[in-house]
Design a protein around this motif. Structure first.
Motif, PDB file in Angstrom:
ATOM      1  N   ALA A  26       0.854  -0.994  -0.138  1.00 12.19           N
ATOM      2  CA  ALA A  26       0.041   0.068   0.016  1.00 12.19           C
ATOM      3  C   ALA A  26       0.751   1.293  -0.094  1.00 12.19           C
ATOM      4  O   ALA A  26       0.469   2.270  -0.844  1.00 12.19           O
ATOM      5  N   GLY A  27       2.027   1.085   0.629  1.00 14.27           N
ATOM      6  CA  GLY A  27       2.916   2.412   0.823  1.00 14.27           C
ATOM      7  C   GLY A  27       3.265   2.696  -0.644  1.00 14.27           C
ATOM      8  O   GLY A  27       3.392   3.822  -1.129  1.00 14.27           O
ATOM      9  N   LEU A  28       3.579   1.768  -1.514  1.00 16.87           N
ATOM     10  CA  LEU A  28       4.049   1.940  -2.776  1.00 16.87           C
ATOM     11  C   LEU A  28       2.916   2.479  -3.846  1.00 16.87           C
ATOM     12  O   LEU A  28       3.060   3.185  -4.576  1.00 16.87           O
ATOM     13  N   GLY A  29       1.709   1.764  -3.436  1.00 17.78           N
ATOM     14  CA  GLY A  29       0.522   2.328  -4.204  1.00 17.78           C
ATOM     15  C   GLY A  29       0.334   3.692  -4.102  1.00 17.78           C
ATOM     16  O   GLY A  29      -0.012   4.433  -4.906  1.00 17.78           O
ATOM     17  N   ALA A  30       0.214   4.176  -2.717  1.00 16.12           N
ATOM     18  CA  ALA A  30       0.174   5.431  -2.384  1.00 16.12           C
ATOM     19  C   ALA A  30       1.180   6.461  -3.052  1.00 16.12           C
ATOM     20  O   ALA A  30       0.863   7.600  -3.711  1.00 16.12           O
TER      21      ALA A  30
ATOM     22  N   VAL B 283       9.636  14.631   1.266  1.00 16.74           N
ATOM     23  CA  VAL B 283       9.298  14.199  -0.187  1.00 16.74           C
ATOM     24  C   VAL B 283       7.729  14.381  -0.261  1.00 16.74           C
ATOM     25  O   VAL B 283       7.315  14.839  -1.190  1.00 16.74           O
ATOM     26  N   VAL B 284       6.965  14.498   0.630  1.00 19.33           N
ATOM     27  CA  VAL B 284       5.584  14.763   0.610  1.00 19.33           C
ATOM     28  C   VAL B 284       5.515  16.017  -0.014  1.00 19.33           C
ATOM     29  O   VAL B 284       4.545  16.322  -0.750  1.00 19.33           O
ATOM     30  N   ALA B 285       6.299  17.145   0.137  1.00 16.41           N
ATOM     31  CA  ALA B 285       6.192  18.473  -0.554  1.00 16.41           C
ATOM     32  C   ALA B 285       6.521  18.347  -2.022  1.00 16.41           C
ATOM     33  O   ALA B 285       6.295  19.310  -2.941  1.00 16.41           O
ATOM     34  N   HIS B 286       6.785  17.381  -2.630  1.00 17.32           N
ATOM     35  CA  HIS B 286       6.781  16.983  -4.043  1.00 17.32           C
ATOM     36  C   HIS B 286       5.664  16.492  -4.598  1.00 17.32           C
ATOM     37  O   HIS B 286       5.460  16.108  -5.781  1.00 17.32           O
ATOM     38  N   SER B 287       4.579  16.001  -3.631  1.00 20.77           N
ATOM     39  CA  SER B 287       3.628  15.273  -4.025  1.00 20.77           C
ATOM     40  C   SER B 287       2.613  16.066  -4.991  1.00 20.77           C
ATOM     41  O   SER B 287       2.466  17.282  -4.826  1.00 20.77           O
ATOM     42  N   ALA B 288       1.643  15.339  -5.685  1.00 21.68           N
ATOM     43  CA  ALA B 288       0.429  16.221  -6.400  1.00 21.68           C
ATOM     44  C   ALA B 288      -0.266  16.961  -5.598  1.00 21.68           C
ATOM     45  O   ALA B 288      -0.832  18.015  -5.584  1.00 21.68           O
ATOM     46  N   PRO B 289      -1.104  16.211  -4.521  1.00 26.30           N
ATOM     47  CA  PRO B 289      -1.918  17.064  -3.487  1.00 26.30           C
ATOM     48  C   PRO B 289      -1.189  18.269  -2.995  1.00 26.30           C
ATOM     49  O   PRO B 289      -1.882  19.079  -2.587  1.00 26.30           O
TER      50      PRO B 289
ATOM     51  N   PHE C 166      -3.070   9.237   3.045  1.00 28.56           N
ATOM     52  CA  PHE C 166      -3.489   8.810   1.808  1.00 28.56           C
ATOM     53  C   PHE C 166      -4.408   7.438   2.171  1.00 28.56           C
ATOM     54  O   PHE C 166      -3.877   6.441   2.484  1.00 28.56           O
ATOM     55  N   ALA C 167      -5.720   7.741   1.886  1.00 20.71           N
ATOM     56  CA  ALA C 167      -6.493   6.614   2.194  1.00 20.71           C
ATOM     57  C   ALA C 167      -7.151   5.805   0.979  1.00 20.71           C
ATOM     58  O   ALA C 167      -7.362   6.468   0.036  1.00 20.71           O
ATOM     59  N   ARG C 168      -7.441   4.469   1.229  1.00 18.45           N
ATOM     60  CA  ARG C 168      -8.006   3.959   0.428  1.00 18.45           C
ATOM     61  C   ARG C 168      -7.293   3.938  -1.006  1.00 18.45           C
ATOM     62  O   ARG C 168      -7.929   3.988  -2.274  1.00 18.45           O
TER      63      ARG C 168
ATOM     64  N   PHE D 133      -0.402   9.189  -5.833  1.00 14.45           N
ATOM     65  CA  PHE D 133      -0.282  10.743  -5.480  1.00 14.45           C
ATOM     66  C   PHE D 133       1.169  11.343  -5.741  1.00 14.45           C
ATOM     67  O   PHE D 133       1.330  12.361  -5.258  1.00 14.45           O
ATOM     68  N   GLU D 134       2.027  10.506  -6.364  1.00 17.32           N
ATOM     69  CA  GLU D 134       3.441  10.965  -6.974  1.00 17.32           C
ATOM     70  C   GLU D 134       4.013  11.696  -5.824  1.00 17.32           C
ATOM     71  O   GLU D 134       4.543  12.771  -5.755  1.00 17.32           O
ATOM     72  N   VAL D 135       4.312  10.624  -4.939  1.00 17.32           N
ATOM     73  CA  VAL D 135       5.044  10.925  -3.740  1.00 17.32           C
ATOM     74  C   VAL D 135       6.425  10.089  -3.887  1.00 17.32           C
ATOM     75  O   VAL D 135       6.346   9.043  -3.671  1.00 17.32           O
TER      76      VAL D 135
END
Length: 478
Positions: free
Chosen positions: A340-344, A454-460, A417-419, A348-350
Motif C-alpha cells: 500500500a505504501g508503494l501504491g500511495a 518528500v511529501v512536498a513534491h506530491s501532487a496533492p 493517503f486513504a483507500r 499521489f506522486e510521492v
C-alpha cells in the motif's frame, strides 16, 4: 464468424510472396519466424535482405519473370503485399488452383486473413476481427500477452515430448486427460513456468504409475498446495500475472477483509471463498486458526490461496504462515503484491526517496496507540528519512507526539493517503503538527501516513499550494 481460424503447416511447402517495400518485408519476417520457405517475386527489383541471419536468408528464394506467371504448384499459400494491380490477377489464379491467398488490405481478393498473433513457441494464439479492425485485434493481443505465462510454450513442448510415452503406459483417454491436467496444474507445470525445466523433466521421469498419479498421486492421495498472494492495495489491475493465475487455479481462497470486491471478482467462480481477516473492533478468528485452515486445505488435496492485502511480507504475517506450513510439511509458494505504501506513492506522486533530500525509508506499523508508543522515535528524526506508517489512523496523535518529543520538526510535511488506488481514494497533506486533523479529513481507512520532506513534491501538496496562491490573489484583488 466469417473467417475460420486455421493453422497452416509451413513445413509442407513454400509460400509464394509477391510484392515489395516494407509491407512485403514485414510479411516475410513473419513467415520466416514461423519457419516458412519463401519464394519471393520482388516487384521493384530491390532484393535487399539486410537484417536477416544466415539461416533465414537460406530460406528465401528469389523468383524471376512476370509474377502473373508465378508457379503456384505445391505452394502452401500466396501472399501479395505492395504488389499493386497484379494482386487481383494473382488472386484469381490462386483461387482456381485452390491455393489460399491473402492480398493485403483487400478482403474481396483474399481467401484468408492474418490474425494478430501471440507467439509462445509451441503455444500460438490467433486473434481476428474478420478484417474489420486490425487495431482492435492488436489491443486484444496485447491483453493476452500480459496474461499468458512467458514459458507456456515450454510447458506445451514438454508435454509434446512425453505425449507418446505416456499414451503407451496410459491408453485410457479419460485417465490420460486427468494425468495431463495434473501435470499442467500441479508442481510439474509450475516448475516449467518458473523456468525450472530440468526439475520438471525429472519429476515426470519419477512418476512410476501414471494411473495412480492421474487419480491423485502415486500414494493415492491428492497433493495440496498453498499460495500466499499479495492482492495489492485495491486496484485489480495492479495484480500480478502470477496472482491472477493463482486465483484462477484455486479451489479455496482465504481472504482478508481489506481485499477489495473487484479483486475478489477475479477468483475462479466455483472456488470456495472464506473470509479470515480482521478489522478494528473485530478481532477475527486469529492467526493460529488461519494457519490451521491453510494446512487442512492442503492436506485435503486442495489448491488453497491465502489472499492478503498489499504484500504478504509487509506487515502481512506471511512469514508466520509459511513457518506453520513448513512445519506441517505442506507445499507452498509466495506471490508478491504491491504494498500500500508503494501504491500511495505512485498514485499521489510521492517520491519516497529523492536525491539529496530523502536517502532512507522506514516502514513501520502503528495499529494501536500502544504500538506507536513502543517505537523508538529517536531513531526516526533524520530529516533525510521518509517514514511510511501502515495502519496508523487510530494512532496518529501518538505518532505525532512521539516524533515531536524526539525532536522532529513540527513543520515536517505529512500526507495521509486513504483507500489508495481505489476509485474513492483520498489524500490530505499538511505538517506533522496537523497529523490527527489530516486523518479526520480523509474519512474511512485503510490509510497510509507518509512523513518527510518528500511529501512536498506530491501532487496533492502542489495542488494545495496552487489553491492557496489563487486565494491570496483573490483576496488581493478584492
Amino acid at each position: 464468424m466469417r473467417f475460420l481460424p486455421v493453422f497452416l503447416d509451413l513445413a509442407a511447402g513454400p509460400v509464394v510472396l509477391v510484392g515489395a517495400g516494407e509491407m512485403a518485408r514485414a510479411k516475410m519476417r513473419l513467415l520466416l519466424s514461423a519457419g516458412a520457405a519463401i519464394r519471393w517475386y520482388v516487384t521493384d527489383g530491390d532484393r535487399d535482405l539486410a537484417g536477416l541471419g544466415e539461416a533465414d536468408r537460406a530460406r528465401v528464394t528469389f523468383a524471376d519473370g512476370d509474377p502473373r506467371d508465378a508457379d503456384l504448384s505445391g505452394a502452401i499459400a500466396l501472399l501479395c503485399a505492395g504488389a499493386g494491380d497484379i494482386a487481383a490477377t494473382l488472386a484469381v489464379k490462386a483461387r482456381a488452383l485452390g491455393v489460399p491467398v491473402n492480398v493485403m488490405d483487400e478482403l474481396s481478393h483474399s481467401t484468408f486473413i492474418f490474425p494478430a498473433i501471440v507467439d509462445r513457441g509451441d503455444v500460438v494464439v490467433a486473434v481476428g476481427t474478420g478484417g474489420a479492425s486490425p487495431v482492435v485485434a492488436r489491443r486484444v493481443r496485447e491483453m493476452i500477452e500480459k496474461m499468458l505465462p512467458a514459458r507456456i510454450g515450454d510447458l506445451a513442448a514438454l508435454i509434446g515430448r512425453w505425449r507418446h510415452p505416456i499414451k503407451g503406459r496410459l491408453p485410457e483417454f479419460p485417465l490420460r486427460r486427468r494425468f495431463w491436467e495434473r501435470v499442467v496444474d500441479g508442481p510439474i507445470g509450475k516448475a516449467v513456468l518458473d523456468g525450472r525445466l530440468a526439475e520438471a523433466e525429472d519429476q515426470l521421469k519419477m512418476i512410476g504409475d501414471p494411473s495412480a498419479y492421474a487419480r491423485g498421486s502415486e500414494s493415492g492421495h491428492a497433493e495440496g498446495h498453498v499460495t500466499l498472494v499479495g492482492a495489492g492495495p485495491g486496484d485489480p489491475d495492479l495484480l500480478t500475472i502470477k496472482a491472477l493465475r493463482a486465483l484462477q487455479d484455486a479451489d479455496v481462497v482465504f481472504y482478508d477483509e481489506l481485499v477489495s470486491p473487484e479483486i475478489l471478482d477475479r477468483i475462479r467462480r466455483d472456488a470456495a471463498r472464506v473470509p479470515v481477516g480482521r478489522r478494528i473492533g473485530k478481532p477475527g478468528i486469529g492467526q493460529d486458526a488461519i494457519n490451521t485452515l491453510l494446512i487442512e486445505a492442503a492436506q485435503a488435496g486442495q489448491r488453497a490461496v491465502r489472499l492478503k492485502g498489499g504484500d504478504p511480507f509487509v506487515f502481512g504475517r506471511g512469514g508466520e504462515e509459511i513457518e506453520a506450513l513448513r512445519d506441517a510439511g505442506v507445499s507452498y509458494s509466495v506471490v508478491p503484491g504491491i504494498s500500500a505504501g508503494l501504491g500511495a506513492a505512485a498514485q499521489f506522486e510521492v517520491p519516497l526517496t529523492y536525491r539529496h533530500e530523502a536517502l532512507r525509508i522506514t516502514f513501520l506499523t502503528a495499529h494501536k496507540a500502544r504500538d506507536a508508543e513502543a517505537v523508538d522515535w529517536s531513531a526516526l528524526i533524520d530529516e533525510k528519512m521518509t517514514i511510511v506508517v501502515y495502519m496508523g489512523m487510530t494512532a496518529a496523535a501518538t505518532v505525532r507526539e512521539g516524533l515531536l518529543d524526539a525532536g522532529r520538526s513540527p513543520q515536517t510535511p505529512v500526507g495521509v493517503f486513504a483507500r489508495v488506488t481505489r476509485p474513492d481514494a483520498s489524500a490530505a497533506v499538511g505538517t506533522l503538527d496537523d497529523l490527527p486533523a489530516l486523518v479526520d479529513q480523509v474519512g474511512a481507512g485503510p490509510a497510509i501516513l507518509v512523513i518527510g520532506d518528500v511529501v512536498a513534491h506530491s501532487a496533492p501538496w502542489r495542488q494545495q499550494q496552487l489553491q492557496q496562491l489563487l486565494s491570496t490573489y483573490q483576496v488581493a484583488a478584492e
